[in-house]
Motif scaffolding. Structure first.
Motif, PDB file in Angstrom:
ATOM      1  N   VAL A 215      23.977  42.940  25.755  1.00 53.92           N
ATOM      2  CA  VAL A 215      23.109  42.719  24.344  1.00 53.92           C
ATOM      3  C   VAL A 215      23.865  42.304  23.046  1.00 53.92           C
ATOM      4  O   VAL A 215      23.772  41.523  22.324  1.00 53.92           O
ATOM      5  CB  VAL A 215      22.425  44.041  23.998  1.00 53.92           C
ATOM      6  N   GLY A 218      24.410  38.539  23.386  1.00 56.84           N
ATOM      7  CA  GLY A 218      23.341  38.114  23.140  1.00 56.84           C
ATOM      8  C   GLY A 218      22.774  38.243  21.604  1.00 56.84           C
ATOM      9  O   GLY A 218      22.042  37.374  21.147  1.00 56.84           O
ATOM     10  N   THR A 219      23.595  39.176  20.776  1.00 50.48           N
ATOM     11  CA  THR A 219      23.064  39.130  19.519  1.00 50.48           C
ATOM     12  C   THR A 219      24.310  39.214  18.458  1.00 50.48           C
ATOM     13  O   THR A 219      23.767  38.856  17.346  1.00 50.48           O
ATOM     14  CB  THR A 219      22.427  40.740  19.317  1.00 50.48           C
ATOM     15  N   ARG A 239      10.437  37.989  20.436  1.00 56.30           N
ATOM     16  CA  ARG A 239      11.813  37.799  21.125  1.00 56.30           C
ATOM     17  C   ARG A 239      12.662  37.995  19.889  1.00 56.30           C
ATOM     18  O   ARG A 239      13.536  36.982  19.437  1.00 56.30           O
ATOM     19  CB  ARG A 239      11.892  36.267  21.637  1.00 56.30           C
ATOM     20  N   GLU A 240      12.817  39.213  19.293  1.00 52.48           N
ATOM     21  CA  GLU A 240      13.815  39.427  18.457  1.00 52.48           C
ATOM     22  C   GLU A 240      14.110  40.948  18.386  1.00 52.48           C
ATOM     23  O   GLU A 240      13.344  41.737  18.728  1.00 52.48           O
ATOM     24  CB  GLU A 240      13.162  38.947  17.108  1.00 52.48           C
ATOM     25  N   ILE A 268      16.350  36.324  20.148  1.00 51.50           N
ATOM     26  CA  ILE A 268      17.006  36.778  21.354  1.00 51.50           C
ATOM     27  C   ILE A 268      16.656  35.630  22.353  1.00 51.50           C
ATOM     28  O   ILE A 268      15.525  35.162  22.164  1.00 51.50           O
ATOM     29  CB  ILE A 268      16.716  38.002  21.810  1.00 51.50           C
ATOM     30  N   LEU A 272      17.930  37.183  28.002  1.00 48.89           N
ATOM     31  CA  LEU A 272      18.179  38.785  27.701  1.00 48.89           C
ATOM     32  C   LEU A 272      16.972  39.499  27.750  1.00 48.89           C
ATOM     33  O   LEU A 272      17.140  40.963  27.789  1.00 48.89           O
ATOM     34  CB  LEU A 272      18.722  38.732  25.856  1.00 48.89           C
TER      35      LEU A 272
END
Length: 395
Positions: A215, A218-219, A239-240, A268, A272
């Motif tokens: 995570v 991916g963030t 998707r956030e 994201i 993910l």
């Protein structure tokens, strides 16, 4: 005036006395009346000049100064932080406050974020160590105001993560996958001090921290922000992820972010979503996204320690913050402008983003070359070519 006094052995001593208005008397004995009188005059002169310091406080320790400062009215969460700083003053706490030097504090800061002998040689993050120095500096400033000490010798250190990040400081995706695999399987060997002895231990599997790594990649979220996420902060349909809180470095409590610029919504990728869906697993909205076996949210220090042990075992010198650098490098490579990178990272201004990642953006000359590459090729105008330019039509 000085007073004559006979000691138990019959020796004569002269006692100088000084009492500031509204304060308690201080005294000191000397061999001669002249010395005692000179001392009294010096105390009175210093008091008139506003530089007098109570000699009774000569043996006030750094620990006692911080303890007095921490007794001020404060929130319960702050009280817990103050208690942690007291526990981590170490041997420096025994130094008399008036003799404390910047070198003493710099050495303490170094010990905090490398290996604390009083805490099984476990290290704090540089940011947490810096925050502890800042707390001590506030206590020493109060001591100056109260005239317990003459000056505050502390200079709050800068931390490495604000320095320029070079390409070689960033892990590759293959290396990140190696660390994730190591965290899931466990077995990383590390040294720990127990009962005064260095013992080599084997790390247990940490699958939740492995998911935290994914995570983070991916963030680009900071480790404290990841530890502060609840299930309700993840919106799979949109998707956030909303980043509005962080876990306190010492208490682990979910607290607001320090600056408004850090509050953000991060998109994201599809890859993910399965990881987040598994972490959420129908759990209550207020549940921590990353939960320990005891049902509590992970502390940043604990998660970071797991990550570092796995990375060190594989021969990589990464910290969890290195994942944030990886994320930033992918945004830059994807062509995002600096203001968008700034927003997604939660930086306060574009200048900070450029200061940290400036070398990852292509320089202006190279960008210009790419922009004009082939622009004249359609007309046969190529350096060194003998192809003639076709006639241009009038339009």
């Amino acid at each position: 005036m000085p007073q004559k006094k006979a000691t138990a052995k019959g020796n004569i001593r002269w006692v100088g006395r000084f009492r500031p208005p509204g304060g308690r008397e201080t005294s000191r004995s000397f061999d001669t009346r002249r010395e005692a009188k000179a001392w009294e005059e010096e105390q009175a002169r210093n008091y008139r000049r506003g530089v007098w310091l109570d000699p009774n406080l000569d043996k006030l320790t750094t620990y006692e100064v911080y303890e007095r400062w921490s007794e001020r009215p404060a929130r319960e969460a702050s009280k817990k932080v103050y208690a942690q700083v007291l526990k981590n003053l170490g041997p420096m706490g025994d130094i008399y406050a008036r003799k404390l030097t910047r070198a003493d504090v710099d050495a303490w800061f170094h010990v905090l974020h490398t290996a604390r002998p009083w805490a099984n040689n476990t290290a704090l993050s540089p940011r947490t160590a810096r925050d502890m120095v800042a707390h001590l500096s506030a206590a020493m400033s109060m001591a100056v105001d109260e005239e317990w000490v003459g000056r505050n010798p502390i200079k709050i250190p800068r931390i490495d993560q604000d320095n320029l990040v070079r390409a070689r400081d960033i892990p590759t995706i293959e290396q990140i996958h190696e660390v994730v695999k190591q965290l899931r399987s466990g077995g990383a060997m590390y040294d720990r001090k127990e009962s005064g002895k260095i013992i080599t231990k084997k790390q247990q599997p940490a699958p939740t921290v492995a998911d935290m790594v994914l995570v983070g990649v991916g963030t680009g979220a900071r480790i404290s922000e990841l530890c502060g996420l609840n299930v309700s902060d993840v919106h799979l349909l949109r998707r956030e992820i909303e980043i509005r809180h962080q876990a306190h470095a010492v208490t682990g409590e979910r607290v607001p972010l320090k600056t408004r610029s850090s509050i953000r919504v991060v998109p994201i990728g599809n890859d993910l979503i399965p990881v987040l869906d598994r972490l959420m697993g129908g759990r209550p909205a207020e549940a921590p996204l990353f939960e320990t076996r005891q049902g509590l949210s992970y502390r940043a220090g604990t998660a970071g320690q797991h990550f570092q042990r796995a990375a060190n075992h594989l021969g990589y010198g990464w910290r969890f913050h290195s994942l944030r650098h990886f994320y930033a490098s992918r945004l830059i490579a994807g062509g995002l402008p600096v203001n968008q990178v700034q927003h997604l990272l939660g930086h306060s201004d574009p200048a900070m983003t450029l200061r940290v990642y400036t070398h990852l953006w292509p320089d202006s000359e190279e960008a210009t070359r790419r922009a004009i590459e082939g622009i004249l090729g359609g007309y046969g105008i190529i350096a060194g070519s003998e192809v003639e330019e076709p006639a241009l039509r009038s339009v």
